[in-house]
Scaffold this active site. Structure first.
Site, PDB file in Angstrom:
ATOM      1  N   LYS A  84       0.843  -1.188   0.000  1.00 50.05           N
ATOM      2  CA  LYS A  84       0.000   0.000   0.000  1.00 50.05           C
ATOM      3  C   LYS A  84       0.882   1.243   0.000  1.00 50.05           C
ATOM      4  O   LYS A  84       1.707   1.429   0.911  1.00 50.05           O
ATOM      5  CB  LYS A  84      -0.867  -0.039   1.261  1.00 50.05           C
ATOM      6  CG  LYS A  84      -2.231   0.550   1.109  1.00 50.05           C
ATOM      7  CD  LYS A  84      -3.070   0.081   2.273  1.00 50.05           C
ATOM      8  CE  LYS A  84      -4.303   0.888   2.417  1.00 50.05           C
ATOM      9  NZ  LYS A  84      -5.002   0.551   3.661  1.00 50.05           N
TER      10      LYS A  84
HETATM   11  C1  E4P Z   1      -7.925   2.154   3.180  1.00 48.80           C
HETATM   12  O1  E4P Z   1      -7.067   2.136   2.333  1.00 48.80           O
HETATM   13  C2  E4P Z   1      -7.623   2.559   4.544  1.00 48.80           C
HETATM   14  O2  E4P Z   1      -7.065   1.481   5.271  1.00 48.80           O
HETATM   15  C3  E4P Z   1      -8.807   2.963   5.302  1.00 48.80           C
HETATM   16  O3  E4P Z   1     -10.007   2.692   4.648  1.00 48.80           O
HETATM   17  C4  E4P Z   1      -8.702   4.370   5.765  1.00 48.80           C
HETATM   18  O4  E4P Z   1      -9.752   4.539   6.606  1.00 48.80           O
HETATM   19  P1  E4P Z   1      -9.846   5.651   7.707  1.00 48.80           P
HETATM   20  O5  E4P Z   1     -10.243   6.915   7.035  1.00 48.80           O
HETATM   21  O6  E4P Z   1     -10.919   5.114   8.584  1.00 48.80           O
HETATM   22  O7  E4P Z   1      -8.534   5.734   8.403  1.00 48.80           O
END
Ligand code: E4P
Length: 224
Positions: A84
């Site tokens: 990621k």
């Molecule tokens: C996705 O890529 C992330 O892990 C996640 O959805 C971010 O979510 P948040 O805004 O709750 O931190």
């Protein structure tokens, strides 16, 4: 359309995976920080639990060079790991290199269809469009996935659109209806989907009505 679980909790993964519709897991540093133990060991455990299904592991490095090194390190941990990367210039440079190495990626914190388009051209596997986080700050992002979908279809990109950062069922419905390929849903939002107050209220009405029938009359209906 696939459903991923947005969590690093082994307990939640086991709980929801029992229902049979989870196709992958996404993690991030904030989610890992909520759990006990060493994050890398937890990541390996999640990968093992998911078998061949994809698990996203987010880089914590800030320079593109370090992101590439960390991405290679993650991808060597397990065959089902996706790296990621953030949707910024360092992430973009890392994407170019990881594409050359055939390492799959998930671009996170995406708020702009044009930036998504650039990452898609560079070979990203997924772009994560963040809905809840935008609404937390009262930013209107209601057409984000729709606009990205239009650009991706026009260009026949293989990159998948992943709807993420959900806070409620309405945001999930929006992502589904606008053509997200994947939705990564946090456990508490999944719970909300099975705890609609109208469903619960309706069940209570039926239960109260049933109590008005005398026990003998309803015996043949209830005894099975
Ligand atoms: C996705 O890529 C992330 O892990 C996640 O959805 C971010 O979510 P948040 O805004 O709750 O931190």
């Amino acid at each position: 359309m696939e459903i991923f679980l947005d969590t690093s909790s082994i307990k939640d993964i086991k709980k929801w995976d029992n229902l049979g519709f989870i196709s992958g897991v996404t993690t991030n540093p904030a989610l890992l920080s909520k759990e006990k133990g060493m994050p890398i060991e937890l990541l390996k455990e999640i990968c093992a639990l998911m078998g061949e299904r994809p698990v996203s592991a987010q880089v914590t490095a800030e320079s593109s060079e370090k992101m590439i090194e960390q991405g290679i390190y993650f991808s060597n941990l397990s065959d089902n790991i996706l790296v990621k990367l953030p949707s910024n210039l360092s992430g973009y440079k890392a994407q170019i290199k990881l594409s050359q190495l055939n390492i799959k990626t998930n671009i996170t914190l995406c708020f702009d269809p044009v930036t998504d388009c650039l990452f898609a051209k560079a070979g990203a596997t997924y772009v994560s469009m963040i809905l809840g986080r935008s609404e937390d700050f009262n930013l209107q992002q209601s057409s984000l996935i729709k606009r990205t979908r239009a650009i991706f279809e026009h260009n026949s990109f293989d990159t998948k659109i992943l709807g993420a950062s959900f806070r409620n069922p309405q945001q999930i419905e929006l992502a589904m209806s606008q053509g997200a390929d994947v939705l990564t849903i946090p456990p508490n939002s999944l719970s909300m989907l099975f705890n609609n107050p109208l469903t619960n209220g309706g069940l209570k009405d039926f239960e109260d009505a049933w109590k008005t029938i005398n026990d003998n009359d309803k015996k043949t209906y209830d005894n099975f």
